[in-house]
Design a protein around this motif. Structure first.
Motif, PDB file in Angstrom:
ATOM      1  N   VAL A 262       1.192   5.192   1.870  1.00 13.05           N
ATOM      2  CA  VAL A 262       0.508   4.655   0.705  1.00 13.05           C
ATOM      3  C   VAL A 262       0.579   3.130   0.731  1.00 13.05           C
ATOM      4  N   SER A 263      -0.522   2.478   0.420  1.00 11.94           N
ATOM      5  CA  SER A 263      -0.544   1.019   0.388  1.00 11.94           C
ATOM      6  C   SER A 263       0.092   0.495  -0.887  1.00 11.94           C
ATOM      7  N   ALA A 264       0.412  -0.781  -0.882  1.00  8.24           N
ATOM      8  CA  ALA A 264       0.979  -1.421  -2.067  1.00  8.24           C
ATOM      9  C   ALA A 264      -0.016  -1.364  -3.228  1.00  8.24           C
ATOM     10  N   HIS A 265      -1.295  -1.586  -2.949  1.00  6.47           N
ATOM     11  CA  HIS A 265      -2.298  -1.585  -4.021  1.00  6.47           C
ATOM     12  C   HIS A 265      -2.367  -0.220  -4.697  1.00  6.47           C
ATOM     13  N   CYS A 266      -2.350   0.851  -3.904  1.00  3.00           N
ATOM     14  CA  CYS A 266      -2.385   2.206  -4.493  1.00  3.00           C
ATOM     15  C   CYS A 266      -1.147   2.437  -5.362  1.00  3.00           C
ATOM     16  N   ALA A 267       0.003   2.031  -4.852  1.00  3.49           N
ATOM     17  CA  ALA A 267       1.249   2.240  -5.592  1.00  3.49           C
ATOM     18  C   ALA A 267       1.252   1.454  -6.901  1.00  3.49           C
ATOM     19  N   TYR A 268       0.787   0.201  -6.855  1.00  2.55           N
ATOM     20  CA  TYR A 268       0.783  -0.628  -8.056  1.00  2.55           C
ATOM     21  C   TYR A 268      -0.179  -0.059  -9.105  1.00  2.55           C
ATOM     22  N   LYS A 269      -1.357   0.346  -8.678  1.00  4.82           N
ATOM     23  CA  LYS A 269      -2.330   0.910  -9.602  1.00  4.82           C
ATOM     24  C   LYS A 269      -1.797   2.201 -10.231  1.00  4.82           C
ATOM     25  N   GLY A 330      -5.588  -9.409  -6.388  1.00  2.00           N
ATOM     26  CA  GLY A 330      -6.904  -8.855  -6.111  1.00  2.00           C
ATOM     27  C   GLY A 330      -7.016  -7.375  -6.392  1.00  2.00           C
ATOM     28  N   ILE A 331      -6.231  -6.877  -7.345  1.00  2.00           N
ATOM     29  CA  ILE A 331      -6.225  -5.454  -7.663  1.00  2.00           C
ATOM     30  C   ILE A 331      -7.046  -5.210  -8.921  1.00  2.00           C
TER      31      ILE A 331
END
Length: 371
Positions: A262-269, A330-331
């Motif tokens: 899992v990418s950081a962006h997916c985890a943060y969202k 950029g999320i």
């Protein structure tokens, strides 16, 4: 009372933590009265989010293996209270270890690197510890390798110091037996356990006990890109708290049915969505596990799914929980999540979210055939 206790007038005896030969991770004076703070942190809260999705919510999960390892070493005479505990960590294991060392009045040293949160570093020092920060060398060797080398250099000069060795010591895994029993007592079996993988202790230790009861219990590991744990090349890991640039012995690869990256962006969202919908205030590692767990639960409505939330979100108030920071990264919190990429070869792994059917195979077998 040991000689040092006699000299400084303190009773540092650990025996209040033992009961008829058994380790007491939870030490209580009464039904609702605890003997110490760490005892209140051992058991998670189990919270139903949907009819088949449960979160195991910890405030500080890494305290469990830290406490178990130290108590066991004290009981077996492997730890001399007059000499420091030394470990390498940049996150919650250091925090848990520091708290237990403070309660037992044990000196401790944490070897870390510049990514350590300044507030966490201050808390470690306030609890009586010493923190050594290892900077990257000119040849840019792996920072975890450098941290381990500094630790081994200290042990060579101070052989009576004690190293909990969270990556390789099986006590890390064994510490999670009570957690597994809690799941068995409260959830349907077999269940599917989902957790982020770093040292391997929580996922592999819990599944060992669960499968003693039902071998059909599934384990899904959550990793991130740049981590070598499941056969990907080493790289920069934006998402911290999971993954690794080393292969710990506590990661028992043949325990895993499925692995997700899992990418950081997916985890943060996912983390922000978890908070906005439930009020659960957790760290990004929880976001990664939740991201995978809700997808699994939605696909398999008859499956009992539980995911591990290992710590609180207070260290991330000014980052993941800040709209300004999210924007700078950029999320777009309103954008749809990407669909997972099901891969048959590790070379096919994507950039946002990919998964592989590991099928309880050893590491070498998967990497040699699917690398």
């Amino acid at each position: 009372m040991n000689p040092q206790s006699q000299r400084d007038g303190k009773d540092r005896s650990p025996f209040s933590f033992f009961n008829r030969g058994r380790l007491m991770l939870i030490d209580k004076k009464g039904e609702a009265l605890f003997s110490n703070y760490s005892s209140t942190l051992v058991s998670p809260k189990l919270i139903r989010l949907t009819p088949n999705l449960t979160v195991a919510l910890f405030e500080l999960m890494k305290l469990i293996p830290a406490k178990y390892t130290l108590l066991k070493a004290l009981k077996e005479g492997k730890l001399n209270p007059d000499y420091p505990i030394i470990e390498t960590s940049s996150g919650t294991y250091a925090q848990g270890l520091a708290l237990v060392c403070r309660e037992l009045d044990l000196p401790f040293i944490i070897i870390s690197d510049p990514v350590i949160d300044p507030a966490l570093q201050s808390r470690l020092v306030a609890l009586g510890g010493k923190v050594q920060i290892i900077e990257r060398s000119i040849d840019n060797l792996n920072i975890q390798t450098l941290r381990l080398q500094a630790l081994r250099d200290y042990l060579f000069s101070h052989p009576q110091a004690f190293w909990p060795a969270q990556y390789d010591n099986p006590d890390n895994r064994h510490a999670y037996t009570p957690f597994a029993d809690l799941l068995l007592e409260n959830l349907r079996s077999p269940l599917t356990l989902i957790g982020a993988v770093g040292s391997g202790g929580s996922t592999c230790g819990t599944i060992e006990r669960l499968r003693e009861v039902n071998t059909d219990t599934r384990l899904i590991g959550v990793d991130t890109f740049g981590s070598v744990l499941f056969g990907l090349p080493a790289g920069k890991r934006k998402l911290r708290g999971l993954g690794n640039s080393l292969l710990p012995k506590n990661v028992i690869h043949s325990s895993f049915d499925e692995v997700h990256w899992v990418s950081a962006h997916c985890a943060y969202k996912a983390l922000r969505e978890l908070y906005s919908k439930t009020g659960l205030y957790c760290g990004p590692t929880t976001g990664a596990a939740f991201h995978v767990a809700r997808w699994i639960a939605n696909k398999n409505r008859d499956e009992e799914v539980v995911f591990i939330a290992p710590d609180s979100g207070h260290r991330y108030t000014h980052t993941v929980y800040s709209d300004r920071w999210i924007g700078e990264e950029g999320i777009d919190l309103n954008a749809p999540f990407p669909s997972p990429l099901h891969i048959d070869s590790l070379s096919e792994v994507g950039k946002e979210w990919a998964y592989f059917n590991w099928k309880r195979q050893p590491y070498e077998q998967v990497v040699n055939h699917h690398g």
